[in-house]
Design an enzyme around this catalytic site. Sequence first.
Site, PDB file in Angstrom:
ATOM      1  N   CYS A  82      -4.508  -4.084  29.883  1.00 45.43           N
ATOM      2  CA  CYS A  82      -3.048  -4.151  29.764  1.00 45.43           C
ATOM      3  C   CYS A  82      -2.466  -5.216  30.688  1.00 45.43           C
ATOM      4  O   CYS A  82      -1.445  -5.831  30.366  1.00 45.43           O
ATOM      5  CB  CYS A  82      -2.425  -2.790  30.028  1.00 45.43           C
ATOM      6  N   CYS A 104      -4.166  -0.510  33.315  1.00 41.94           N
ATOM      7  CA  CYS A 104      -5.585  -0.855  33.185  1.00 41.94           C
ATOM      8  C   CYS A 104      -5.743  -2.377  33.089  1.00 41.94           C
ATOM      9  O   CYS A 104      -4.776  -3.111  32.858  1.00 41.94           O
ATOM     10  CB  CYS A 104      -6.196  -0.158  31.972  1.00 41.94           C
ATOM     11  N   ASN A 120       0.900   6.001  24.932  1.00 44.12           N
ATOM     12  CA  ASN A 120      -0.517   5.950  24.567  1.00 44.12           C
ATOM     13  C   ASN A 120      -0.768   6.805  23.325  1.00 44.12           C
ATOM     14  O   ASN A 120      -0.146   7.856  23.123  1.00 44.12           O
ATOM     15  CB  ASN A 120      -1.423   6.333  25.740  1.00 44.12           C
ATOM     16  N   GLU A 156      -4.042   8.242  21.497  1.00 45.75           N
ATOM     17  CA  GLU A 156      -5.491   8.436  21.554  1.00 45.75           C
ATOM     18  C   GLU A 156      -6.053   8.763  20.173  1.00 45.75           C
ATOM     19  O   GLU A 156      -5.317   9.044  19.223  1.00 45.75           O
ATOM     20  CB  GLU A 156      -5.812   9.542  22.569  1.00 45.75           C
ATOM     21  N   CYS A 176      -3.231   1.993  24.692  1.00 45.74           N
ATOM     22  CA  CYS A 176      -2.410   2.273  25.877  1.00 45.74           C
ATOM     23  C   CYS A 176      -0.917   2.148  25.559  1.00 45.74           C
ATOM     24  O   CYS A 176      -0.520   1.465  24.603  1.00 45.74           O
ATOM     25  CB  CYS A 176      -2.750   1.289  26.988  1.00 45.74           C
ATOM     26  N   GLU A 231       1.305   0.462  27.211  1.00 42.00           N
ATOM     27  CA  GLU A 231       1.762  -0.931  27.340  1.00 42.00           C
ATOM     28  C   GLU A 231       1.476  -1.703  26.049  1.00 42.00           C
ATOM     29  O   GLU A 231       2.289  -2.521  25.597  1.00 42.00           O
ATOM     30  CB  GLU A 231       1.047  -1.620  28.507  1.00 42.00           C
TER      31      GLU A 231
HETATM   32  N1  THU Z   1      -3.412   4.609  29.718  1.00 44.62           N
HETATM   33  C1  THU Z   1      -2.304   3.900  29.376  1.00 44.62           C
HETATM   34  O1  THU Z   1      -1.640   4.197  28.379  1.00 44.62           O
HETATM   35  N2  THU Z   1      -1.953   2.868  30.166  1.00 44.62           N
HETATM   36  C2  THU Z   1      -2.616   2.489  31.296  1.00 44.62           C
HETATM   37  O2  THU Z   1      -2.283   1.488  31.888  1.00 44.62           O
HETATM   38  C3  THU Z   1      -3.717   3.319  31.806  1.00 44.62           C
HETATM   39  C4  THU Z   1      -4.258   4.305  30.846  1.00 44.62           C
HETATM   40  C5  THU Z   1      -3.811   5.734  28.850  1.00 44.62           C
HETATM   41  C6  THU Z   1      -5.023   5.462  27.997  1.00 44.62           C
HETATM   42  C7  THU Z   1      -5.514   6.854  27.730  1.00 44.62           C
HETATM   43  O3  THU Z   1      -4.839   7.378  26.599  1.00 44.62           O
HETATM   44  C8  THU Z   1      -5.104   7.648  28.960  1.00 44.62           C
HETATM   45  O4  THU Z   1      -4.135   6.853  29.620  1.00 44.62           O
HETATM   46  C9  THU Z   1      -6.242   7.952  29.903  1.00 44.62           C
HETATM   47  O5  THU Z   1      -6.958   6.798  30.219  1.00 44.62           O
END
Ligand code: THU
Length: 130
Positions: A86, A83, A39, A41, A50, A52
């Site tokens: 994804c 999520c 991920n 941000e 994310c 994925e």
């Molecule tokens: N996140 C992912 O990278 N993948 C997921 O399937 C769930 C959430 C990340 C997004 C964000 O940077 C952090 O987790 C908190 O939501």
Amino acid sequence: MSLKDAALAVRKNAHAPYSNFQVGAALRTASGNIYVGCNVENVAYPEGTCAEAGAIAAMVAAGERDLAEVYVVADCPTPIPPCGGCRQKLKEFGDGEVKVTLGTTDGAETETTIGTLLPGAFDQGHMERS
Ligand code: THU
């Protein structure tokens, strides 16, 4: 390297200063190659991506589109559920039977499939009348 080890390794590169929640994803394609993502941000929160999504982008950029297996890992009390967005992104490149392993950094794992993660998925067939 195993998919699990690849996901654990790339997770360490996550840029997650806002959530402090690092996620790693590794994909194996039909050709046997592995692509990874973490991920990333952003201070403008909705711009974050994310793990994925990053792995899928790396796969497509390399000219591949055929998912064979997926591993996602985070430091969670229970294996990380991808999520909703994804789940749809994985469905784009893998059929319902593709194995998805969800893991924790403690070693807990849940095995599922793309189809189980996204029942009733929207696909091209739903646009046939348009
Ligand atoms: N996140 C992912 O990278 N993948 C997921 O399937 C769930 C959430 C990340 C997004 C964000 O940077 C952090 O987790 C908190 O939501």
